[in-house]
Design an enzyme around this catalytic site. Structure first.
Site, PDB file in Angstrom:
ATOM      1  CB  SER A 115      -1.012   0.146   1.263  1.00 23.70           C
ATOM      2  OG  SER A 115      -1.544   1.117   1.486  1.00 23.70           O
ATOM      3  CE  LYS A 123      -4.860   0.147   0.299  1.00 26.09           C
ATOM      4  NZ  LYS A 123      -5.332  -0.495   1.368  1.00 26.09           N
ATOM      5  CE  LYS A 136      -3.824   3.925   2.104  1.00 22.36           C
ATOM      6  NZ  LYS A 136      -5.166   3.325   2.895  1.00 22.36           N
ATOM      7  CG  ASP A 163      -7.763   2.234   0.794  1.00 18.77           C
ATOM      8  OD1 ASP A 163      -8.723   2.871   0.949  1.00 18.77           O
ATOM      9  OD2 ASP A 163      -7.084   1.988   1.643  1.00 18.77           O
ATOM     10  CD  GLU A 223      -8.996  -0.737   0.962  1.00 16.10           C
ATOM     11  OE1 GLU A 223      -7.933  -1.004   0.087  1.00 16.10           O
ATOM     12  OE2 GLU A 223      -8.994  -1.021   2.012  1.00 16.10           O
ATOM     13  CG  ASP A 263     -10.587  -0.664   5.151  1.00 12.25           C
ATOM     14  OD1 ASP A 263     -10.959  -1.159   6.267  1.00 12.25           O
ATOM     15  OD2 ASP A 263      -9.439  -0.060   4.981  1.00 12.25           O
ATOM     16  CE  LYS A 292      -7.388  -2.023   6.920  1.00 13.51           C
ATOM     17  NZ  LYS A 292      -7.545  -0.634   7.032  1.00 13.51           N
ATOM     18  N   GLY A 336      -4.308  -4.056   6.438  1.00 17.42           N
ATOM     19  CA  GLY A 336      -3.470  -4.063   7.392  1.00 17.42           C
ATOM     20  C   GLY A 336      -3.602  -2.458   7.998  1.00 17.42           C
TER      21      GLY A 336
HETATM   22  O1  OSB Z   1      -6.846   2.161   4.650  1.00 16.76           O
HETATM   23  O2  OSB Z   1      -6.134   0.026   4.489  1.00 16.76           O
HETATM   24  C1  OSB Z   1      -6.157   1.383   4.987  1.00 16.76           C
HETATM   25  C2  OSB Z   1      -2.801   2.035   6.998  1.00 16.76           C
HETATM   26  C3  OSB Z   1      -3.644   2.485   8.029  1.00 16.76           C
HETATM   27  C4  OSB Z   1      -4.896   2.806   7.998  1.00 16.76           C
HETATM   28  C5  OSB Z   1      -5.779   2.328   7.329  1.00 16.76           C
HETATM   29  C6  OSB Z   1      -5.300   1.622   5.802  1.00 16.76           C
HETATM   30  C7  OSB Z   1      -3.747   1.794   5.936  1.00 16.76           C
HETATM   31  C8  OSB Z   1      -3.119   0.953   4.700  1.00 16.76           C
HETATM   32  C9  OSB Z   1      -1.836   0.697   4.869  1.00 16.76           C
HETATM   33  O3  OSB Z   1      -3.440   1.075   3.655  1.00 16.76           O
HETATM   34  C10 OSB Z   1      -1.909  -1.293   4.778  1.00 16.76           C
HETATM   35  C11 OSB Z   1      -0.589  -1.794   5.713  1.00 16.76           C
HETATM   36  O4  OSB Z   1       0.471  -1.763   4.726  1.00 16.76           O
HETATM   37  O5  OSB Z   1      -0.320  -2.001   6.650  1.00 16.76           O
HETATM   38 MG    MG Z   2      -8.474   0.916   3.258  1.00 14.88          MG
END
Ligand code: OSB
Ligand code: MG
Length: 370
Positions: free
Chosen positions: A135, A161, A163, A188, A213, A238, A262, A290
């Site tokens: 990510s 992924k 952001k 995402d 996402e 999510d 998660k 994550g």
């Molecule tokens: O939206 O998936 C998410 C990290 C912190 C809070 C929300 C998210 C995320 C990530 C990182 O996208 C995922 C990771 O590599 O742990």
């Molecule tokens: Mg997410």
């Protein structure tokens, strides 16, 4: 087992790289590591709430409060035979899933260690290795994003992924797609948009994303269903999914075709597995999300992701992608093919580096309290 003793360790680790999403920028990771003791053995769990209420309403402080004043008193000194029973004990507390999860994970780890089996096996995992994705946070410039993407692909990651947020979306996706026409790519939004932005999502259809996402409200499943009916690309939820009921309702409404699971968001591994099973029955793939976990939370995620319906690469990356020095040994690594081995040892199957844990601890509580 009788819950003889519980310890909460509030830790703070510097991130190897700052992580920016539509809700903000993070340079360090706070977490609560839980240690659970019974019959001379210890189990570990992680409460991976963010420090502030930006991803969900929970914070490290609310988790500390809920664990200290409500959840630990509910379990301490009791005979608890299964995670299902622990969930029942916690049931009077509404929500606060991240707070519940650290304790619940520690219970799973300890149970598996007592039986001498791996957590993955206890959960019903079927894979020896899992596919890893990465990510990538919002960068200063598109060219920084391309460089970072290229570096992660070179390490072997099997899915990227990105952001997104308003102003960092369509043109960025177009650019990444131009340079990497064939990679598995997704975005995402962390709830940065509304239905008024439907045109953006229709435009994204052209870029063959694996999924989009959580584009809309953090607690919405109705507008997501509207949006899903207007676009080709699968939506993945999510933030909106906190319970197996939410998952069922979202699939019934066709608010999404894929769910990011998660443990922290859904109240632990037991609920995570229930959502996994439900999605499997409905033919909806899931993947493991994550929260920038330390190696302890990551070990739980890896075990979970070894279940059969985790069909897509998760946000499970190598330790070094997050932290210069992790809390576990050996650190999590990926192969050049982007795979991560599922630990086979008892419980989470990795050693907790107690010296490192002590060093990064901000405060500690022990129960029963002296
Ligand atoms: O939206 O998936 C998410 C990290 C912190 C809070 C929300 C998210 C995320 C990530 C990182 O996208 C995922 C990771 O590599 O742990
Ligand atoms: Mg997410």
């Amino acid at each position: 087992m009788r819950i003889e003793r519980v310890e909460l360790w509030h830790i703070r680790l510097p991130l190897a790289h700052p992580f920016e999403t539509s809700f903000g920028r993070q340079e360090k990771r706070d977490a609560i590591i839980v240690k659970l003791f019974s019959q001379g053995m210890v189990g570990y769990g992680e409460t991976a709430s963010m420090a502030g209420p930006w991803y969900s309403y929970e914070t490290i402080e609310t988790c500390w409060h809920l664990q200290r004043d409500f959840l630990i008193p509910m379990m301490l000194g009791r005979e608890v035979e299964s995670a299902a029973q622990l969930i029942d004990l916690f049931a009077p507390v509404r929500g606060h899933n991240m707070a519940k999860t650290g304790l619940e994970e520690a219970f799973w780890d300890l149970s598996a260690r007592q039986e001498g089996v791996s957590l993955a096996e206890t959960l019903g995992g079927t894979r020896d290795e899992i596919e890893c994705g990465v990510s990538i946070g919002i960068q200063a410039t598109p060219s920084d994003l391309l460089k970072r993407t290229e570096a992660f692909l070179a390490e072997g990651y099997r899915r990227v992924k990105i952001k997104i947020k308003p102003g960092w979306d369509l043109s960025v996706v177009r650019e990444v797609r131009r340079v990497f026409p064939h990679i598995r790519l997704m975005v995402d939004a962390n709830s940065a948009y509304t239905l008024d932005d439907a045109d953006l999502f229709t435009a994204l259809d052209e870029y063959h994303l694996l999924m989009i996402e959580q584009p809309l409200g953090y607690d919405d499943i109705v507008d997501h269903a509207r949006l899903q009916s207007q676009i080709q690309t699968p939506l993945c939820l999510d933030e909106s999914i906190h319970t197996p009921d939410h998952a069922r309702q979202a699939l019934d409404l066709e608010s999404c075709r894929i769910i990011n699971i998660k443990p922290g968001r859904v109240g632990g591994l037991y609920r995570a597995k229930q959502i996994h099973d439900l999605c499997q029955e409905r033919g909806a793939p899931v993947w493991c999300g994550g929260m920038l976990e330390t190696g302890i939370g990551r070990a739980h995620n890896v075990a979970l992701a070894s279940l059969p319906n985790f069909q897509l690469p998760g946000d499970i990356s190598a330790s070094k992608r997050y932290y210069e020095q992790d809390l576990v040994w050996p650190p999590f690594e990926i192969t050049s093919e982007g795979m991560m081995a599922v630990p086979r040892g008892p419980g989470i199957g990795v050693e907790v580096d107690e010296e490192r844990l002590e060093k990064v601890t901000v405060r500690k509580l022990e129960f029963p309290q002296e």
